[in-house]
Design an enzyme around this catalytic site. Structure first.
Site, PDB file in Angstrom:
ATOM      1  N   GLY A   9      36.092  35.815  39.087  1.00 36.54           N
ATOM      2  CA  GLY A   9      37.844  35.898  39.415  1.00 36.54           C
ATOM      3  C   GLY A   9      38.908  35.168  39.685  1.00 36.54           C
ATOM      4  N   GLY A  13      45.447  36.527  40.765  1.00 33.84           N
ATOM      5  CA  GLY A  13      45.126  36.480  42.173  1.00 33.84           C
ATOM      6  C   GLY A  13      45.124  35.630  42.755  1.00 33.84           C
ATOM      7  CB  VAL A  60      30.102  39.339  39.286  1.00 36.44           C
ATOM      8  CG1 VAL A  60      30.704  37.588  39.341  1.00 36.44           C
ATOM      9  CG2 VAL A  60      31.229  39.939  40.003  1.00 36.44           C
ATOM     10  CG  ASN A  86      39.108  35.648  44.321  1.00 33.91           C
ATOM     11  OD1 ASN A  86      39.408  35.999  44.868  1.00 33.91           O
ATOM     12  ND2 ASN A  86      39.161  36.100  42.902  1.00 33.91           N
ATOM     13  CE1 TYR A 152      38.352  46.001  48.530  1.00 30.80           C
ATOM     14  CE2 TYR A 152      39.692  46.402  50.285  1.00 30.80           C
ATOM     15  CZ  TYR A 152      39.137  45.528  49.753  1.00 30.80           C
ATOM     16  OH  TYR A 152      39.583  44.344  49.739  1.00 30.80           O
ATOM     17  CE  LYS A 156      36.488  42.481  49.757  1.00 32.29           C
ATOM     18  NZ  LYS A 156      36.461  41.175  49.006  1.00 32.29           N
ATOM     19  N   GLY A 183      44.863  39.962  55.067  1.00 28.31           N
ATOM     20  CA  GLY A 183      45.409  41.162  55.009  1.00 28.31           C
ATOM     21  C   GLY A 183      45.729  41.440  54.078  1.00 28.31           C
ATOM     22  CB  THR A 187      46.756  39.610  43.908  1.00 31.37           C
ATOM     23  OG1 THR A 187      46.120  40.490  44.204  1.00 31.37           O
ATOM     24  CG2 THR A 187      46.944  38.258  44.699  1.00 31.37           C
TER      25      THR A 187
END
Ligand code: NDP
Ligand code: 8X3
Length: 252
Positions: A9, A13, A60, A86, A152, A156, A183, A187
């Site tokens: 990635g 960002g 990916v 990333n 999401y 994570k 946090g 981006t």
């Protein structure tokens, strides 16, 4: 001999900032992403500054494309010293009982399965050499669910667990494993999350000075530069006026 970092990635960002930071820090870089034009532009920029750059264009989520891309890396580009997992995204902030099943699949396939695919492809050689560093870009979203974050946040949380699991599995080797948990970072993340709605994305950063990609890249570089006996397991990075996923002190 120069060190080599592979960044997924790298077209935007945090990944793009890592590409620049590691290049400035003396690494040769393998930049991967989906957007060949952006990869090429970054390659041109960094090559002009004296960095050797290899670009690999693949998604990916596509296991076979990832395998072919990694297989295509010539010996000149080995060993890979640092893998930065990333590539990732959030789509939507819908309630869990109202979300889009296909969008959930994109997040799960990218943030979890994509990270696992790259880990599976790159880490065995690190183990064989007894050297290397895996830096996973997690998030404070993995520490606690927040409204509309459901899937999401779960991806994570999975990044946290997979990072911990890998560290455990590698404890007998000198390969280091780190979970970077930012946090609010300004981006393209929020534009993607809000499906291209720039106004909604801008509102996320209103009244607060957010982190930028460079802030996270600095930390990734620091972590990779620590002495070999030092394994920074996890780093949480917040904007000064963000205290938690739930508290941002905005001046509006
Ligand atoms: P950006 O949207 O700016 O960058 C995301 C990068 O991931 C892009 O290069 C994008 O490529 C790439 N990517 C997405 N899906 C795929 C895929 N299937 N295959 C290959 N590349 C892919 O967001 P960020 O830089 O903010 O995000 C980077 C990471 O940081 C993510 O894992 C995100 O979850 C995490 N993060 C971000 C935070 C933030 O507030 N911004 C905070 C905490 C963590 P393309 O341009 O092709 O879409
Ligand atoms: C991305 C940042 O605000 O969703 O991981 O936790 S946030």
């Amino acid at each position: 001999m120069k060190k080599i970092a592979l960044i997924t990635g790298a077209t935007s960002g945090i990944g793009e900032a890592c590409a620049r930071k590691f290049a400035q820090g003396g690494y040769d870089v393998i930049l991967t992403g989906r957007n060949a034009t952006k990869l090429q532009a970054l390659q041109t920029e960094l090559t002009q500054q004296g960095t050797k750059v290899l670009t690999l264009t693949f998604d990916v989520r596509d296991k076979e494309a990832a395998r072919q891309a990694v297989d295509s890396i010539s010996d000149e580009w080995k060993p890979i010293d640092v893998l930065i997992n990333n590539a990732g995204l959030a789509i939507g902030m819908d309630k869990e009982y109202e979300g889009d099943v296909d969008e959930w699949a994109v997040m799960i396939d990218t943030n979890i399965k994509g990270l696992l695919t790259m880990t599976r492809l790159i880490v065995p050689d690190m183990v064989a050499r007894n050297d290397g560093h895996v830096i996973n870009i997690g998030s404070i979203a993995g520490d606690a669910a927040y409204a509309g974050g459901n899937v999401y946040c779960a991806t994570k949380a999975a990044v946290k667990t997979l990072t911990d699991g890998l560290r455990i599995d590698l404890a007998e080797s000198a390969v280091r494993v780190t979970n970077i948990k930012p946090g609010l970072v300004e981006t393209n993340f929020s534009v993607v999350r809000f499906r291209g709605d720039q106004q909604r994305a801008d509102n996320v950063y209103k009244g607060v000075k957010p982190l930028i990609g460079d802030d996270i890249a600095d930390v990734c570089f620091y972590v990779a530069s620590a002495p070999k006996h030092v394994q920074i397991a996890e780093v949480t990075i917040l904007a000064t006026h963000q205290a938690s996923p739930f508290l941002i002190a905005r001046k509006l």
